[in-house]
Design a protein around this motif. Structure first.
Motif, PDB file in Angstrom:
ATOM      1  N   CYS A 335       0.856  -1.180   0.000  1.00 16.12           N
ATOM      2  CA  CYS A 335       0.000   0.000   0.000  1.00 16.12           C
ATOM      3  C   CYS A 335       0.904   1.246   0.000  1.00 16.12           C
ATOM      4  CB  CYS A 335      -0.932  -0.017   1.211  1.00 16.12           C
ATOM      5  SG  CYS A 335      -0.126   0.498   2.729  1.00 16.12           S
ATOM      6  N   ASP A 337       1.511   3.270   2.183  1.00 14.79           N
ATOM      7  CA  ASP A 337       2.256   3.373   3.444  1.00 14.79           C
ATOM      8  C   ASP A 337       3.257   2.243   3.654  1.00 14.79           C
ATOM      9  OD1 ASP A 337       1.045   5.706   4.110  1.00 14.79           O
ATOM     10  OD2 ASP A 337      -0.444   4.821   5.472  1.00 14.79           O
ATOM     11  N   HIS A 339       2.834  -0.948   3.683  1.00 14.90           N
ATOM     12  CA  HIS A 339       2.420  -2.187   4.345  1.00 14.90           C
ATOM     13  C   HIS A 339       2.400  -3.295   3.304  1.00 14.90           C
ATOM     14  CE1 HIS A 339       0.091   0.784   7.032  1.00 14.90           C
ATOM     15  NE2 HIS A 339       1.185   0.399   7.697  1.00 14.90           N
ATOM     16  N   CYS A 356      -5.504  -2.578   1.715  1.00 16.45           N
ATOM     17  CA  CYS A 356      -4.635  -2.798   2.872  1.00 16.45           C
ATOM     18  C   CYS A 356      -5.484  -2.938   4.142  1.00 16.45           C
ATOM     19  CB  CYS A 356      -3.663  -1.641   3.028  1.00 16.45           C
ATOM     20  SG  CYS A 356      -2.628  -1.806   4.493  1.00 16.45           S
ATOM     21  N   ASP A 358      -4.450  -2.728   7.074  1.00 18.61           N
ATOM     22  CA  ASP A 358      -3.910  -1.851   8.105  1.00 18.61           C
ATOM     23  C   ASP A 358      -4.481  -0.440   8.012  1.00 18.61           C
ATOM     24  OD1 ASP A 358      -2.362  -2.260  10.238  1.00 18.61           O
ATOM     25  OD2 ASP A 358      -0.423  -1.952   9.240  1.00 18.61           O
ATOM     26  N   CYS A 359      -4.383   0.138   6.796  1.00 22.15           N
ATOM     27  CA  CYS A 359      -4.779   1.539   6.650  1.00 22.15           C
ATOM     28  C   CYS A 359      -5.950   1.749   5.693  1.00 22.15           C
ATOM     29  CB  CYS A 359      -3.582   2.360   6.177  1.00 22.15           C
ATOM     30  SG  CYS A 359      -3.004   1.891   4.543  1.00 22.15           S
TER      31      CYS A 359
END
Ligand code: ZN
Length: 416
Positions: A335, A337, A339, A356, A358-359
């Motif tokens: 992603c 970021d 990840h 993602c 995570d985000c």
């Protein structure tokens, strides 16, 4: 458990072979235009090139223009491949496949594959031009049935040899001086019977000596010993403790076989098919038993792609267990970021979109690879052994269906 680097690469090579064979088996030519060539290690490349040149010129007699062109193109690309080799092929030989395969709707595409250094030496040169590629000899090599010692005997004759994979290799034979049941005139019945028993005993000792000489040096590699012959000969032989005790311990079966010459060795293997099939999955069964024990008894087991990958990266996996029927790719996503996440998908499917976890941003695909090759590469770097597990038994099927075909036995608990 220690890992032999050579074994690791052997497993990998076998896997790569299986994969190519599966691909080749799918192909079909629209006529007899797919060319397969098996080149044994002792065949000079220049001989093979001469043979191909000859086939190329004979192909000019093929009536159908399309088939003619396709066969000649296949032969040309095989010749091109052979330029990469020196005088002789690499260890164990080469197999070459080339031809125009159907892609549906009357369309074809040219496919050329070469497989170097198969797991066993190629026995004889073969030129094969047909509507499919010839993969049987290679498949037989890959069918890992291990190494078995073979003994066939009656009171007159005996043969010993090997079963290597699916190949029977006769090695030694002996014939006896055991007299028939009819005694000659003038001999006392008692004396005759005693001499006859002595002769039988001597012969059994001779046969056992022959088997011991051949099998004992290989006793750590042998998967079992098969004994064949008529009753009660083979029973007498086994019950009489003639064989070296380490061989006697690995006798996996005795079978009724009528011939005791070289053909008897083949009969023995035919009769032992069920036992051999059991033996083949026995090691796989043991691995899976251990996996389930560790899984239920503690935390020294892992399964599924992501937990197994993490454990592998840590170097915590002792043995990586992969289902032989696993046909998936891993897609690696990243992603904005940074990840990194993974998805395992069917080999035939396109890359799915990925968000993602995570985000929540949309991720980009960075890589797609066969999941087996992906995991094996990590395993090799971390000194982890890879075991392929057949689906021909219940727990093997469970590995495939319930665990995604991926599991590991851990060296220590990791909590992952
Ligand atoms: Zn992210």
């Amino acid at each position: 458990m220690s890992t032999d680097a050579e074994d690791v690469s052997k497993d990998r090579r076998k896997y790569e072979f299986r994969k190519v064979i599966e691909e080749l088996r799918e192909y079909e030519g629209s006529g007899t235009q797919l060319v397969t060539i098996y080149i044994p290690p002792d065949r000079q490349i220049s001989d093979v090139v001469a043979h191909i040149t000859q086939e190329h010129s004979e192909a000019s007699n093929i009536k159908s223009k399309q088939t003619r062109t396709n066969v000649q193109d296949a032969l040309t690309s095989i010749k091109d491949r052979l330029r990469y080799y020196d005088t002789y092929p690499p260890e164990n030989g080469i197999v070459l496949f080339s031809g125009a395969v159907s892609t549906g709707g009357g369309q074809t595409t040219m496919v050329t594959r070469s497989l170097e250094s198969p797991p066993e030496p190629i026995q004889s040169f073969r030129y094969h031009c047909d509507s499919d590629f010839l993969t049987d000899p290679l498949e037989n090599m890959l069918a890992d049935k291990g190494l078995f010692g073979l003994i066939v005997l009656d009171r007159r004759e005996a043969n010993v040899g090997w079963l290597k994979g699916k190949r029977v290799e006769p090695v030694k034979s002996a014939s006896s001086l055991v007299p028939g049941k009819q005694r000659k005139g003038g001999q006392s019945a008692q004396r005759f019977a005693r001499l006859r028993l002595e002769a039988i005993d001597n012969f059994y000792q001779e046969v056992a000596g022959m088997a011991n000489d051949l099998f004992v040096p290989k006793r750590h590699e042998i998967d079992g010993v098969l004994v064949g012959g008529p009753s009660p000969t083979k029973d007498e032989f086994l019950d009489g403790d003639y064989l070296h005790h380490e061989l006697a311990d690995v006798v996996v079966g005795k079978f009724d076989v009528s011939y005791t010459d070289e053909s008897g060795l083949h009969d023995l293997v035919d009769s032992a098919q069920d036992v051999l099939a059991d033996q083949e999955v026995m090691k796989d069964k043991a691995e899976m038993e251990e996996f389930f024990e560790k899984l239920h008894g503690g935390k020294k087991a892992t399964y599924g792609f992501e937990p197994t990958r993490q454990n592998l990266m840590m170097g915590a996996v002792d043995r990586l267990l992969l289902s032989e029927d696993l046909r998936s790719d891993v897609v690696v996503y990243e992603c904005p970021d940074d990840h990194e996440e993974y998805e395992v998908i069917d080999r035939r499917h396109d890359d799915p979109d990925h968000t993602c976890s995570d985000c929540g941003s949309a991720s980009e695909k960075t890589e797609r690879e066969d999941v087996i090759e992906y995991l094996m590469s990590i395993a090799e770097q971390r000194g982890t052994e890879t075991k392929f597990i057949s689906t021909d038994f219940e727990k093997g099927e469970q590995l495939h269906d319930a665990f995604g075909g991926i599991a590991g036995i851990l060296r220590y608990e990791t909590g992952i």
